[in-house]
Design a protein around this motif. Structure first.
Motif, PDB file in Angstrom:
ATOM      1  N   ILE A  95       0.846  -1.192   0.000  1.00 20.53           N
ATOM      2  CA  ILE A  95       0.000   0.000   0.000  1.00 20.53           C
ATOM      3  C   ILE A  95       0.884   1.245   0.000  1.00 20.53           C
ATOM      4  CG2 ILE A  95      -1.949  -1.164   1.099  1.00 20.53           C
ATOM      5  CD1 ILE A  95      -1.117   0.145   3.750  1.00 20.53           C
ATOM      6  N   GLN A  96       0.320   2.358  -0.463  1.00 22.44           N
ATOM      7  CA  GLN A  96       1.119   3.562  -0.693  1.00 22.44           C
ATOM      8  C   GLN A  96       1.843   4.085   0.548  1.00 22.44           C
ATOM      9  OE1 GLN A  96       1.526   4.703  -3.898  1.00 22.44           O
ATOM     10  NE2 GLN A  96       3.217   5.839  -2.957  1.00 22.44           N
ATOM     11  N   PRO A  97       1.206   4.118   1.736  1.00 22.46           N
ATOM     12  CA  PRO A  97       1.943   4.622   2.913  1.00 22.46           C
ATOM     13  C   PRO A  97       3.211   3.818   3.204  1.00 22.46           C
ATOM     14  CG  PRO A  97      -0.404   4.563   3.379  1.00 22.46           C
ATOM     15  CD  PRO A  97      -0.214   3.855   2.073  1.00 22.46           C
ATOM     16  N   LEU A  98       3.154   2.515   3.013  1.00 21.90           N
ATOM     17  CA  LEU A  98       4.350   1.686   3.234  1.00 21.90           C
ATOM     18  C   LEU A  98       5.414   1.988   2.183  1.00 21.90           C
ATOM     19  CD1 LEU A  98       2.830  -1.790   4.189  1.00 21.90           C
ATOM     20  CD2 LEU A  98       3.904  -0.123   5.704  1.00 21.90           C
ATOM     21  N   LYS A  99       4.991   2.109   0.936  1.00 18.66           N
ATOM     22  CA  LYS A  99       5.962   2.431  -0.118  1.00 18.66           C
ATOM     23  C   LYS A  99       6.633   3.772   0.152  1.00 18.66           C
ATOM     24  CE  LYS A  99       3.165   1.717  -3.689  1.00 18.66           C
ATOM     25  NZ  LYS A  99       2.714   1.543  -5.101  1.00 18.66           N
ATOM     26  N   ASP A 100       5.843   4.732   0.615  1.00 16.79           N
ATOM     27  CA  ASP A 100       6.406   6.056   0.904  1.00 16.79           C
ATOM     28  C   ASP A 100       7.454   5.984   2.022  1.00 16.79           C
ATOM     29  OD1 ASP A 100       4.736   7.109  -0.997  1.00 16.79           O
ATOM     30  OD2 ASP A 100       3.251   7.871   0.434  1.00 16.79           O
ATOM     31  N   THR A 101       7.154   5.235   3.078  1.00 17.44           N
ATOM     32  CA  THR A 101       8.094   5.116   4.200  1.00 17.44           C
ATOM     33  C   THR A 101       9.354   4.373   3.779  1.00 17.44           C
ATOM     34  OG1 THR A 101       6.293   5.151   5.805  1.00 17.44           O
ATOM     35  CG2 THR A 101       8.399   4.265   6.551  1.00 17.44           C
ATOM     36  N   LEU A 108      -3.919  -5.331   7.058  1.00 21.41           N
ATOM     37  CA  LEU A 108      -4.980  -4.514   7.628  1.00 21.41           C
ATOM     38  C   LEU A 108      -5.256  -3.271   6.781  1.00 21.41           C
ATOM     39  CD1 LEU A 108      -4.163  -4.738  11.455  1.00 21.41           C
ATOM     40  CD2 LEU A 108      -5.374  -6.358   9.966  1.00 21.41           C
ATOM     41  N   LYS A 109      -4.569  -3.179   5.649  1.00 18.81           N
ATOM     42  CA  LYS A 109      -4.780  -2.115   4.662  1.00 18.81           C
ATOM     43  C   LYS A 109      -4.539  -0.714   5.218  1.00 18.81           C
ATOM     44  CE  LYS A 109      -8.107  -5.004   2.208  1.00 18.81           C
ATOM     45  NZ  LYS A 109      -9.513  -5.177   1.759  1.00 18.81           N
ATOM     46  N   GLY A 110      -3.785  -0.662   6.322  1.00 17.87           N
ATOM     47  CA  GLY A 110      -3.460   0.637   6.900  1.00 17.87           C
ATOM     48  C   GLY A 110      -4.645   1.374   7.482  1.00 17.87           C
ATOM     49  N   GLU A 111      -5.764   0.657   7.724  1.00 19.32           N
ATOM     50  CA  GLU A 111      -6.990   1.327   8.157  1.00 19.32           C
ATOM     51  C   GLU A 111      -7.510   0.755   9.467  1.00 19.32           C
ATOM     52  OE1 GLU A 111      -9.609   0.721   4.888  1.00 19.32           O
ATOM     53  OE2 GLU A 111      -8.547   2.091   3.551  1.00 19.32           O
ATOM     54  N   ALA A 112      -7.808   1.633  10.412  1.00 17.90           N
ATOM     55  CA  ALA A 112      -8.450   1.206  11.652  1.00 17.90           C
ATOM     56  C   ALA A 112      -9.842   0.673  11.336  1.00 17.90           C
ATOM     57  CB  ALA A 112      -8.545   2.376  12.626  1.00 17.90           C
ATOM     58  N   ARG A 167       3.039   5.885   9.523  1.00 18.38           N
ATOM     59  CA  ARG A 167       2.774   7.204   8.926  1.00 18.38           C
ATOM     60  C   ARG A 167       1.861   7.051   7.703  1.00 18.38           C
ATOM     61  NH1 ARG A 167       7.510  11.418   6.910  1.00 18.38           N
ATOM     62  NH2 ARG A 167       6.121  13.135   6.328  1.00 18.38           N
ATOM     63  N   GLY A 168       0.802   7.853   7.669  1.00 12.92           N
ATOM     64  CA  GLY A 168      -0.135   7.764   6.558  1.00 12.92           C
ATOM     65  C   GLY A 168      -1.242   6.747   6.778  1.00 12.92           C
ATOM     66  N   THR A 169      -1.241   6.075   7.925  1.00 12.42           N
ATOM     67  CA  THR A 169      -2.309   5.148   8.280  1.00 12.42           C
ATOM     68  C   THR A 169      -2.960   5.629   9.577  1.00 12.42           C
ATOM     69  OG1 THR A 169      -1.238   3.600   9.832  1.00 12.42           O
ATOM     70  CG2 THR A 169      -0.693   3.352   7.491  1.00 12.42           C
ATOM     71  N   ASP A 170      -4.074   5.003   9.950  1.00 13.95           N
ATOM     72  CA  ASP A 170      -4.670   5.330  11.247  1.00 13.95           C
ATOM     73  C   ASP A 170      -4.768   4.089  12.142  1.00 13.95           C
ATOM     74  OD1 ASP A 170      -6.687   4.003   9.931  1.00 13.95           O
ATOM     75  OD2 ASP A 170      -8.188   5.588  10.142  1.00 13.95           O
TER      76      ASP A 170
END
Length: 204
Positions: free
Chosen positions: A7-13, A61-65, A94-97
């Motif tokens: 997912i994009q937040p992981l790629k960014d980090t 978890l798709k970076g989503e609460a 970062r970029g997830t909740d």
């Protein structure tokens, strides 16, 4: 699994940290984990096991609460290991909740039960404390998707193996991941029960 499929937040980090591609062992296991397989991941220190845990959980978890009950449970040997793993998660959140919570013996069990009740996605716990909270009806494991043990050598001390083995009796279908430097023969009991058909992936 190349990092570009995350997912994009992981790629960014990962890009920010200068990681362009997975380490050799990560290449062996990341796609299998993403596919839902239960695994014994056996590799020496420094092979990227901890980062694999973090990436795989956040990806799954798709970076989503979501709602209140945890969807990932990670067993660790002690308080320091829990806090260290939480720090590693925080780097990639970062970029997830997503909400990460540590449960360990040195803290008030009533406070932990109340804090978990508010809502968490990922619980990092020592075995004895997790079971105490569970048997006080302080944690709902009905939504669990991932059951993970980090640095599993600790299981064979202080009855930790028994404590961790009790937990799957209370949960339904789940992905099981055990990370260790060696495959202990006592793991065969898990392969005969809740980790039926689990693969053993060893560092090449």
């Amino acid at each position: 699994m190349p990092f570009k499929k995350l997912i994009q937040p992981l790629k960014d980090t990962l890009e920010h940290k200068g990681f362009e591609e997975p380490l050799a062992f990560q290449k062996q296991i990341l796609s299998k984990i993403k596919g839902g397989a239960s695994l014994f991941c056996i590799a020496p220190k420094g092979s990227g096991k901890t980062t694999s845990i973090v990436l795989s959980v956040i990806q799954k978890l798709k970076g989503e609460a979501f709602e209140d009950a945890p969807r990932a449970l990670i067993f660790v040997k002690d308080k320091q290991a829990a806090l260290d793993l939480e720090l590693e998660f925080n780097v990639f959140l970062r970029g997830t909740d997503l909400r990460v919570y540590c449960a360990y013996d040195e803290k008030s069990i009533d406070a932990q039960r109340d804090e978990i009740y508010v809502g968490v996605d990922i619980v990092i716990a020592t075995p004895k404390r997790l079971n105490k909270i569970f048997f006080l009806n302080g944690i709902n494991l009905n939504k669990l998707q991932m059951f993970i043990v980090e640095d599993a050598e600790f299981l064979f001390r202080n009855n930790n193996l028994g404590e961790v083995t009790r937990t799957p009796e209370s949960i339904g279908k789940c992905q099981y991941l055990v990370f260790s430097t060696t495959f202990d023969s006592r793991f065969e009991r898990w392969r005969e029960s809740f980790m039926y058909n689990a693969q053993v992936v060893k560092s090449k």
